[in-house]
Design a protein around this motif. Structure first.
Motif, PDB file in Angstrom:
ATOM      1  N   UNK A 222      32.660  37.349  44.317  1.00 20.95           N
ATOM      2  CA  UNK A 222      31.466  36.497  44.368  1.00 20.95           C
ATOM      3  C   UNK A 222      30.255  37.235  43.842  1.00 20.95           C
ATOM      4  N   UNK A 223      30.051  38.442  44.295  1.00 21.71           N
ATOM      5  CA  UNK A 223      28.904  39.229  43.837  1.00 21.71           C
ATOM      6  C   UNK A 223      29.326  40.694  43.806  1.00 21.71           C
ATOM      7  N   UNK A 224      30.156  41.027  42.870  1.00 18.93           N
ATOM      8  CA  UNK A 224      30.666  42.393  42.769  1.00 18.93           C
ATOM      9  C   UNK A 224      29.560  43.386  42.439  1.00 18.93           C
ATOM     10  N   UNK A 225      29.661  44.545  43.051  1.00 14.12           N
ATOM     11  CA  UNK A 225      28.755  45.629  42.705  1.00 14.12           C
ATOM     12  C   UNK A 225      27.362  45.512  43.299  1.00 14.12           C
ATOM     13  N   UNK A 226      27.114  44.484  44.095  1.00 11.49           N
ATOM     14  CA  UNK A 226      25.790  44.331  44.678  1.00 11.49           C
ATOM     15  C   UNK A 226      25.601  45.217  45.890  1.00 11.49           C
ATOM     16  N   UNK A 227      24.375  45.361  46.295  1.00  8.22           N
ATOM     17  CA  UNK A 227      24.042  46.125  47.492  1.00  8.22           C
ATOM     18  C   UNK A 227      23.218  45.216  48.400  1.00  8.22           C
TER      19      UNK A 227
END
Length: 175
Positions: free
Chosen positions: A148-153
């Motif tokens: 869904x939102x890879x690599x987010x923090x």
């Protein structure tokens, strides 16, 4: 060691002490008729794996939760860094909170915020009054896919201010 006794605990001092616990930021959302409603919530946590349960707390003075509650369902949108403006907009009472926010409906009919870190689609499992808040327990019916939102923090809240995980990591690396 100085200790403050329960009978002498000031609400503002208590809030200040709890601010030393970092938390993520969520938007609890639901539909009221055809219109989305929602509010910023940092008191969100997992409760159980089997069945999958989560909880959040809503102030008893909230005007948003009483509007969402009758549907018996809600979404939890975990905000990513860069979504501070969304958190601030949903923290205000009234106004067009969803204006300018990209969203779509979840499989369960709840508003999902695009580019959030992850989302959950829940049905109300239980609700309890506790002091000046409602503790709401939701059973997770759907959730975002891994990508869904890879690599987010995550967007974090600590000691009364927003923080970003990469900020902290950069500061530690600089030492």
């Amino acid at each position: 060691m100085d200790v403050v006794r329960a009978s002498a605990i000031d609400a503002n001092q208590f809030r200040d002490r709890l601010g030393h616990y970092a938390s993520g930021i969520t938007i609890i959302g639901g539909l009221v008729g055809d219109e989305p409603a929602g509010f910023t919530c940092q008191s969100f946590s997992s409760v159980s794996l089997a069945p999958p349960l989560v909880s959040f707390c809503a102030m008893r003075s909230s005007t948003s939760w009483p509007r969402i509650r009758p549907a018996g369902r809600f979404s939890v949108n975990v905000l990513a860094e860069g979504q501070q403006h969304i958190s601030q907009g949903f923290a205000r009472s009234g106004g067009p909170k969803w204006a300018g926010v990209d969203w779509r409906l979840s499989p369960g009919g709840n508003p999902l915020i695009e580019q959030s870190l992850m989302w959950l689609d829940c049905e109300v499992f239980a609700e309890h009054e506790a002091g000046d808040h409602h503790i709401v327990i939701g059973q997770v019916k759907h959730m975002s896919a891994t990508d869904w939102h890879e690599g987010g923090a995550p967007l974090l809240y600590f000691r009364g201010a927003y923080h970003h995980l990469h900020q902290r990591m950069t500061e530690e690396a600089a030492r």
